[in-house]
Design a protein around this motif. Structure first.
Motif, PDB file in Angstrom:
ATOM      1  N   ASP A 250      -5.102  -3.666  11.637  1.00  0.00           N
ATOM      2  CA  ASP A 250      -4.862  -4.230  12.970  1.00  0.00           C
ATOM      3  C   ASP A 250      -4.794  -5.755  12.905  1.00  0.00           C
ATOM      4  O   ASP A 250      -4.973  -6.437  13.914  1.00  0.00           O
ATOM      5  CB  ASP A 250      -5.942  -3.776  13.953  1.00  0.00           C
ATOM      6  N   PHE A 251      -4.538  -6.306  11.727  1.00  0.00           N
ATOM      7  CA  PHE A 251      -4.370  -7.756  11.587  1.00  0.00           C
ATOM      8  C   PHE A 251      -3.149  -8.016  10.700  1.00  0.00           C
ATOM      9  O   PHE A 251      -2.724  -7.166   9.920  1.00  0.00           O
ATOM     10  CB  PHE A 251      -5.619  -8.410  10.975  1.00  0.00           C
ATOM     11  N   ASP A 252      -2.580  -9.210  10.852  1.00  0.00           N
ATOM     12  CA  ASP A 252      -1.461  -9.627  10.012  1.00  0.00           C
ATOM     13  C   ASP A 252      -2.000 -10.369   8.796  1.00  0.00           C
ATOM     14  O   ASP A 252      -3.116 -10.909   8.810  1.00  0.00           O
ATOM     15  CB  ASP A 252      -0.515 -10.526  10.800  1.00  0.00           C
ATOM     16  N   TYR A 253      -1.191 -10.447   7.760  1.00  0.00           N
ATOM     17  CA  TYR A 253      -1.614 -11.116   6.529  1.00  0.00           C
ATOM     18  C   TYR A 253      -0.362 -11.632   5.817  1.00  0.00           C
ATOM     19  O   TYR A 253       0.751 -11.142   6.036  1.00  0.00           O
ATOM     20  CB  TYR A 253      -2.387 -10.146   5.621  1.00  0.00           C
ATOM     21  N   PRO A 254      -0.504 -12.640   4.959  1.00  0.00           N
ATOM     22  CA  PRO A 254       0.657 -13.183   4.256  1.00  0.00           C
ATOM     23  C   PRO A 254       1.056 -12.286   3.076  1.00  0.00           C
ATOM     24  O   PRO A 254       0.201 -11.832   2.313  1.00  0.00           O
ATOM     25  CB  PRO A 254       0.165 -14.544   3.763  1.00  0.00           C
ATOM     26  N   TYR A 255       2.337 -12.045   2.944  1.00  0.00           N
ATOM     27  CA  TYR A 255       2.789 -11.197   1.841  1.00  0.00           C
ATOM     28  C   TYR A 255       4.209 -11.572   1.438  1.00  0.00           C
ATOM     29  O   TYR A 255       4.955 -12.222   2.170  1.00  0.00           O
ATOM     30  CB  TYR A 255       2.723  -9.715   2.216  1.00  0.00           C
TER      31      TYR A 255
ATOM     32  N   LEU B 154      -7.499  -5.934   0.308  1.00  0.00           N
ATOM     33  CA  LEU B 154      -6.898  -6.789   1.326  1.00  0.00           C
ATOM     34  C   LEU B 154      -7.848  -6.975   2.505  1.00  0.00           C
ATOM     35  O   LEU B 154      -8.035  -8.089   3.002  1.00  0.00           O
ATOM     36  CB  LEU B 154      -5.574  -6.170   1.776  1.00  0.00           C
ATOM     37  N   ALA B 155      -8.453  -5.860   2.933  1.00  0.00           N
ATOM     38  CA  ALA B 155      -9.389  -5.940   4.062  1.00  0.00           C
ATOM     39  C   ALA B 155     -10.538  -6.887   3.750  1.00  0.00           C
ATOM     40  O   ALA B 155     -10.978  -7.664   4.607  1.00  0.00           O
ATOM     41  CB  ALA B 155      -9.916  -4.545   4.390  1.00  0.00           C
TER      42      ALA B 155
ATOM     43  N   VAL C  30      -0.329 -11.322  -0.680  1.00  0.00           N
ATOM     44  CA  VAL C  30      -0.181  -9.970  -1.207  1.00  0.00           C
ATOM     45  C   VAL C  30       1.233  -9.817  -1.754  1.00  0.00           C
ATOM     46  O   VAL C  30       2.203 -10.157  -1.074  1.00  0.00           O
ATOM     47  CB  VAL C  30      -0.433  -8.906  -0.117  1.00  0.00           C
ATOM     48  N   HIS C  31       1.342  -9.360  -2.996  1.00  0.00           N
ATOM     49  CA  HIS C  31       2.660  -9.012  -3.539  1.00  0.00           C
ATOM     50  C   HIS C  31       2.910  -7.547  -3.220  1.00  0.00           C
ATOM     51  O   HIS C  31       2.381  -6.657  -3.864  1.00  0.00           O
ATOM     52  CB  HIS C  31       2.711  -9.240  -5.054  1.00  0.00           C
ATOM     53  N   GLY C  32       3.714  -7.316  -2.198  1.00  0.00           N
ATOM     54  CA  GLY C  32       3.898  -5.976  -1.650  1.00  0.00           C
ATOM     55  C   GLY C  32       3.311  -5.942  -0.249  1.00  0.00           C
ATOM     56  O   GLY C  32       2.966  -6.975   0.331  1.00  0.00           O
ATOM     57  N   ARG C  33       3.209  -4.739   0.291  1.00  0.00           N
ATOM     58  CA  ARG C  33       2.662  -4.581   1.641  1.00  0.00           C
ATOM     59  C   ARG C  33       1.677  -3.426   1.677  1.00  0.00           C
ATOM     60  O   ARG C  33       1.777  -2.485   0.895  1.00  0.00           O
ATOM     61  CB  ARG C  33       3.791  -4.303   2.651  1.00  0.00           C
ATOM     62  N   SER C  34       0.751  -3.532   2.610  1.00  0.00           N
ATOM     63  CA  SER C  34      -0.145  -2.431   2.927  1.00  0.00           C
ATOM     64  C   SER C  34       0.173  -1.981   4.348  1.00  0.00           C
ATOM     65  O   SER C  34       0.974  -2.620   5.047  1.00  0.00           O
ATOM     66  CB  SER C  34      -1.606  -2.860   2.797  1.00  0.00           C
TER      67      SER C  34
ATOM     68  N   PRO D  41      -0.444  -3.011  -3.708  1.00  0.00           N
ATOM     69  CA  PRO D  41      -1.289  -2.578  -2.593  1.00  0.00           C
ATOM     70  C   PRO D  41      -1.017  -1.130  -2.193  1.00  0.00           C
ATOM     71  O   PRO D  41       0.092  -0.616  -2.351  1.00  0.00           O
ATOM     72  CB  PRO D  41      -0.885  -3.538  -1.465  1.00  0.00           C
ATOM     73  N   ARG D  42      -2.059  -0.512  -1.654  1.00  0.00           N
ATOM     74  CA  ARG D  42      -1.983   0.835  -1.112  1.00  0.00           C
ATOM     75  C   ARG D  42      -2.195   0.766   0.397  1.00  0.00           C
ATOM     76  O   ARG D  42      -2.664  -0.253   0.906  1.00  0.00           O
ATOM     77  CB  ARG D  42      -3.046   1.725  -1.761  1.00  0.00           C
ATOM     78  N   PRO D  43      -1.867   1.811   1.119  1.00  0.00           N
ATOM     79  CA  PRO D  43      -2.165   1.811   2.559  1.00  0.00           C
ATOM     80  C   PRO D  43      -3.659   1.574   2.797  1.00  0.00           C
ATOM     81  O   PRO D  43      -4.512   2.094   2.063  1.00  0.00           O
ATOM     82  CB  PRO D  43      -1.735   3.214   3.004  1.00  0.00           C
TER      83      PRO D  43
END
Length: 340
Positions: free
Chosen positions: A153-158, A133-134, A145-149, A126-128
């Motif tokens: 303004d929302f949370d997501y599983p990673y 993801l959005a 998501v493997h990694g983080r963005s 993922p990229r910023p």
């Protein structure tokens, strides 16, 4: 053996057996284990079409694979996929790869979700403010998501590793050994993992009143040749670094080759630390000088992503939980005091 025969043998309804095999949370653990053991013992394999009709699930995990002339097969991705595949195979899940234009992956995500081809998807590299993801966050399909963005303004599983902390500790070790001119050979700095690794090195340097000069950072695709070219550029400067932190063992192969060509020694002329994704075919202890590393298995990360996706498909995991793994710092012979 078919489902009816397995159910009769266990004196359970076909619905209960089907739900146990597909991980439904309302089936208690004792029953689930009994059904799974019997299915394995008697070689039962569910019919994919029947399973889809009975449960509304395909038993498939999806991944949108970017393709095109500019896309290389990354051994880090292959190792991650091996771990994911090991778990999926042992839990009656299949992996579906859907090729997509690297610059327009969103269209493919929409198609596979609309066609109900898969039960869940995962996103990698993922990229910023990652557009994938959005989008997936709005499509109503389980995902990880493997990694983080960053920048949402929302949370997501990673699932991620502590890239910033790992490279902070590597840089701090080198600073404690007296090194003041550190360099970073990083991965693609458009991706969040590389941003976090640079952040960690800069934070360690700043704590000692030092800085990472622009001449002492290279951000490249993580290949052996790029590691070689980056090391040559860094070491042929008028004030070369005395230590390098490198984002991959594969790049470190190139760094070691560059040092050899320049007649420089590890750690006498240069200390080296690299990140180790734990490839079975590339071990840091087998380098000419055993290599100090930050260490975390990318294969185990693949298995964990598959495990969490299976839990989300069955309803055992909900919400937007993030999981960050600590990273080990393993000190070997490639680090020493600053020369001079």
């Amino acid at each position: 053996m078919n489902l009816k025969q397995l159910s009769h043998m266990l004196s359970l309804s076909q619905t209960t057996v089907s739900r146990a095999l597909n991980g439904y949370p309302e089936v208690n653990e004792e029953t689930r284990r009994r059904v799974m053991d019997a299915a394995k013992r008697h070689g039962y394999r569910p019919n994919p079409s029947a399973r889809r009709l009975a449960t509304g699930k395909s038993g498939m995990i999806g991944y949108v694979l970017p393709t095109g002339a500019a896309v290389d097969i990354d051994p880090h991705f292959v190792e991650f996929l091996s771990g994911l595949g090991d778990y999926a195979r042992s839990h009656e899940l299949d992996l579906v790869l859907s090729p997509a234009d690297a610059d327009d992956q969103e269209t493919t995500y929409r198609r596979i979700v609309a066609n109900r081809q898969v039960d869940a998807v995962y996103i990698s590299s993922p990229r910023p403010a990652d557009r994938r993801l959005a989008l997936v966050n709005t499509l109503g399909i389980p995902f990880i998501v493997h990694g983080r963005s960053e920048g949402f303004d929302f949370d997501y599983p990673y699932l991620d590793i502590d890239n910033e902390g790992a490279f902070h500790e590597a840089a701090r070790l080198l600073i404690q050994l007296g090194h003041k001119r550190l360099a970073l050979i990083n991965g693609d700095d458009r991706e969040t993992f590389a941003i976090h690794r640079e952040r960690g090195v800069r934070r360690a340097l700043a704590a000692s009143g030092l800085a990472l000069g622009e001449r002492h950072i290279c951000s490249l695709t993580m290949t052996e040749e790029n590691g070689y070219r980056a090391a040559r550029r860094l070491l042929e400067q008028s004030e070369p670094p005395t230590a390098i932190v490198c984002s991959s063992l594969i790049m470190a192969l190139g760094v070691v080759r560059a040092l050899r060509d320049l007649g420089l020694a590890i750690p006498g002329d240069l200390s080296l630390v690299a990140h180790d994704d734990v490839f079975p075919w590339l071990r840091p202890e087998n380098f000419p000088v055993p290599l100090s590393t930050t260490r975390s298995s990318i294969r185990l990360a693949g298995a964990r992503v598959a495990e969490r996706l299976a839990a989300r498909i069955s309803g055992l995991e909900e919400g937007a939980r993030g999981e960050v793994w600590p990273v080990d710092l393993v000190i070997r012979g490639s680090v020493g005091g600053a020369p001079g």
